[in-house]
Design a protein around this motif. Structure first.
Motif, PDB file in Angstrom:
ATOM      1  N   UNK A  18       0.871  -1.200  -0.111  1.00  0.00           N
ATOM      2  CA  UNK A  18       0.028   0.075  -0.017  1.00  0.00           C
ATOM      3  C   UNK A  18       0.831   1.481  -0.007  1.00  0.00           C
ATOM      4  N   UNK A  19       2.014   1.322   0.665  1.00  0.00           N
ATOM      5  CA  UNK A  19       2.740   2.310   0.753  1.00  0.00           C
ATOM      6  C   UNK A  19       3.372   2.551  -0.565  1.00  0.00           C
ATOM      7  N   UNK A  20       3.612   1.463  -1.388  1.00  0.00           N
ATOM      8  CA  UNK A  20       4.572   1.435  -2.512  1.00  0.00           C
ATOM      9  C   UNK A  20       3.612   2.208  -3.759  1.00  0.00           C
ATOM     10  N   UNK A  21       2.340   1.401  -3.708  1.00  0.00           N
ATOM     11  CA  UNK A  21       1.507   1.885  -4.637  1.00  0.00           C
ATOM     12  C   UNK A  21       0.802   3.208  -4.624  1.00  0.00           C
TER      13      UNK A  21
ATOM     14  N   UNK B 227       5.278   8.633  -8.472  1.00  0.00           N
ATOM     15  CA  UNK B 227       6.448   9.312  -8.887  1.00  0.00           C
ATOM     16  C   UNK B 227       7.338   8.542  -9.899  1.00  0.00           C
ATOM     17  N   UNK B 228       7.538   7.314  -9.403  1.00  0.00           N
ATOM     18  CA  UNK B 228       8.111   6.358 -10.557  1.00  0.00           C
ATOM     19  C   UNK B 228       7.603   6.342 -11.818  1.00  0.00           C
TER      20      UNK B 228
ATOM     21  N   UNK C  88       5.973   8.687 -13.079  1.00  0.00           N
ATOM     22  CA  UNK C  88       5.969  10.145 -13.773  1.00  0.00           C
ATOM     23  C   UNK C  88       7.702   9.948 -14.325  1.00  0.00           C
ATOM     24  N   UNK C  89       8.570   9.463 -13.815  1.00  0.00           N
ATOM     25  CA  UNK C  89       9.905   9.385 -14.222  1.00  0.00           C
ATOM     26  C   UNK C  89      10.205   8.384 -15.100  1.00  0.00           C
ATOM     27  N   UNK C  90       9.066   7.503 -15.759  1.00  0.00           N
ATOM     28  CA  UNK C  90       9.287   6.593 -16.631  1.00  0.00           C
ATOM     29  C   UNK C  90       9.179   5.151 -16.321  1.00  0.00           C
ATOM     30  N   UNK C  91       9.476   4.704 -15.123  1.00  0.00           N
ATOM     31  CA  UNK C  91       9.249   3.221 -14.704  1.00  0.00           C
ATOM     32  C   UNK C  91       7.916   3.040 -14.850  1.00  0.00           C
ATOM     33  N   UNK C  92       7.668   1.595 -15.026  1.00  0.00           N
ATOM     34  CA  UNK C  92       6.510   1.084 -15.090  1.00  0.00           C
ATOM     35  C   UNK C  92       6.250  -0.100 -14.434  1.00  0.00           C
ATOM     36  N   UNK C  93       5.663  -0.282 -13.099  1.00  0.00           N
ATOM     37  CA  UNK C  93       5.733  -1.628 -12.380  1.00  0.00           C
ATOM     38  C   UNK C  93       4.777  -2.455 -13.160  1.00  0.00           C
ATOM     39  N   UNK C  94       5.128  -3.699 -12.897  1.00  0.00           N
ATOM     40  CA  UNK C  94       4.402  -4.883 -13.516  1.00  0.00           C
ATOM     41  C   UNK C  94       3.644  -5.590 -12.146  1.00  0.00           C
ATOM     42  N   UNK C  95       4.358  -5.487 -11.085  1.00  0.00           N
ATOM     43  CA  UNK C  95       3.639  -6.101 -10.139  1.00  0.00           C
ATOM     44  C   UNK C  95       4.372  -6.186  -8.780  1.00  0.00           C
TER      45      UNK C  95
ATOM     46  N   UNK D 293       6.454  18.156  -3.928  1.00  0.00           N
ATOM     47  CA  UNK D 293       5.703  17.592  -2.787  1.00  0.00           C
ATOM     48  C   UNK D 293       5.808  16.069  -3.280  1.00  0.00           C
ATOM     49  N   UNK D 294       5.706  15.727  -4.461  1.00  0.00           N
ATOM     50  CA  UNK D 294       5.592  14.288  -5.047  1.00  0.00           C
ATOM     51  C   UNK D 294       6.827  13.723  -4.447  1.00  0.00           C
ATOM     52  N   UNK D 295       7.847  14.406  -4.700  1.00  0.00           N
ATOM     53  CA  UNK D 295       9.133  13.676  -4.472  1.00  0.00           C
ATOM     54  C   UNK D 295       9.461  13.571  -3.061  1.00  0.00           C
ATOM     55  N   UNK D 296       8.931  14.599  -2.163  1.00  0.00           N
ATOM     56  CA  UNK D 296       9.169  14.334  -1.052  1.00  0.00           C
ATOM     57  C   UNK D 296       8.158  13.368  -0.531  1.00  0.00           C
ATOM     58  N   UNK D 297       6.981  13.192  -0.904  1.00  0.00           N
ATOM     59  CA  UNK D 297       6.131  12.048  -0.503  1.00  0.00           C
ATOM     60  C   UNK D 297       6.831  10.741  -0.893  1.00  0.00           C
TER      61      UNK D 297
END
Length: 337
Positions: free
Chosen positions: A223-226, A232-233, A235-242, A290-294
């Motif tokens: 829940x923290x990661x999602x 932010x990840x 936004x900077x181009x990463x794409x989580x799969x799972x 603020x998104x980076x700080x979060x």
């Protein structure tokens, strides 16, 4: 029998044969029907490792994609991909061979059992009960046989349970601040807004992260990661799969520890350089708003719940389970006694 009669009989037989479409009887044809889909089950993912003869990964992946997986989709599985493990910056501890990791989704552990062959320990009856037999299954058997010609062994078969990432739009409003360029790098507390050059060409990799985590911490970590890391990840181009927790089931290789739980996450990056930039200095790609700080606050919470971390670099295409059109054998059936 005269010549003319023989010619007539041959022509008649050929005309009769032509009325019936060819059926591949390399395997026995077994028709089935199915119940309605079960609901409320807990999805599992099988992550299976393979050692392959050196230079044969492309052959291995092609046999999976073209021959095996169309049948497994008919069985109800959904394939994530069969990726090559690469060692761009660390020493390969098993040189002289290729490595692959395959990820396949099943509706439940029972569903996984139902896609196996029938045996005395399989209460489901196996894949014949689930989807019968025909040319589609025969082609899968051929692909499995071809893969075995280059298979050298395996070091793990891991059942996972957790969450597939969903592709989602993200609206992160700008802060409406005004900035001007400065050449005085000695100033303290300079803000770090960004503007971006054109995107670099992709040479995509996937990072498979393994962690030992505190007992019963997986749901909180996810829940923290999602909620606080992935936006932010992305936004900077990463794409989580799972992100998934290891579960300890029969036919899996991991052994549960009383001291910790284990989880995996799989994330796509445009290249290895992209991953390094995200890992070492994400603010340089997305700014320090603020998104980076979060995200940084969330990472601190994650570190408190994490005991150790390691990574593997994977390469290869996502399968994405494309549509499959397999036509039925043109045969008629009745109930058998």
């Amino acid at each position: 029998m005269g010549i003319e009669t023989q010619v007539f009989v041959i022509a008649l037989v050929c005309s009769v044969i032509s009325l019936f479409p060819q059926v591949d009887f390399a395997q026995e044809v077994v028709p089935v029907r199915n119940e309605v889909a079960r609901v409320g089950q807990q999805e599992v993912i099988m992550m299976r490792h393979a050692f392959i003869e050196e230079g044969e990964y492309a052959f291995w992946e092609r046999e999976s994609r073209q021959k095996v997986w169309p049948w497994f989709q008919r069985l109800g599985a959904r394939m994530i991909g069969d990726f090559q493990v690469i060692y761009p910056e660390v020493i390969d501890d098993s040189p002289g061979q290729d490595e692959a990791l395959r990820f396949a989704r099943y509706a439940s552990y029972e569903h996984w059992q139902a896609t196996r062959r029938a045996n005395t320990e399989n209460p489901t009856g196996g894949s014949v009960v689930l989807a019968g037999k025909g040319s589609l299954s025969a082609k899968s058997d051929m692909g499995l046989s071809n893969r075995r010609t280059v298979l050298l062994g395996s070091k793990e078969a891991v059942f996972l349970q957790g969450y597939m990432a969903t592709t989602r739009p993200l609206y992160m409003p700008g802060t409406r601040e005004a900035f001007r360029e400065t050449f005085d790098s000695s100033e303290d507390d300079l803000p770090m807004p960004v503007s971006l050059k054109s995107a670099s060409p992709n040479d995509e990799v996937l990072i498979l992260r393994y962690r030992k985590i505190k007992k019963n911490a997986f749901q909180e970590l996810y829940e923290i990661e999602r909620g606080d890391v992935w936006p932010y990840l992305e936004k900077i181009g990463g794409r989580p799969v799972g992100q998934w927790k290891i579960i300890y089931l029969p036919n899996g290789t991991p052994i549960e520890s009383p001291e910790y739980d284990e989880d995996y996450s799989l994330i796509r990056y445009a290249s290895l350089d992209h991953y390094k930039a995200v890992d070492m200095d994400p603010g340089s790609l997305g700014g320090d708003g603020p998104d980076f700080k979060r995200q940084q606050e969330a990472k601190s919470l994650i570190n408190d719940l994490t005991l150790s971390t390691s990574y593997r670099v994977l390469k290869g295409p996502l399968f994405s389970s494309p549509p499959v059109y397999a036509q039925p054998h043109d045969l008629k059936y009745r109930y058998s006694d």
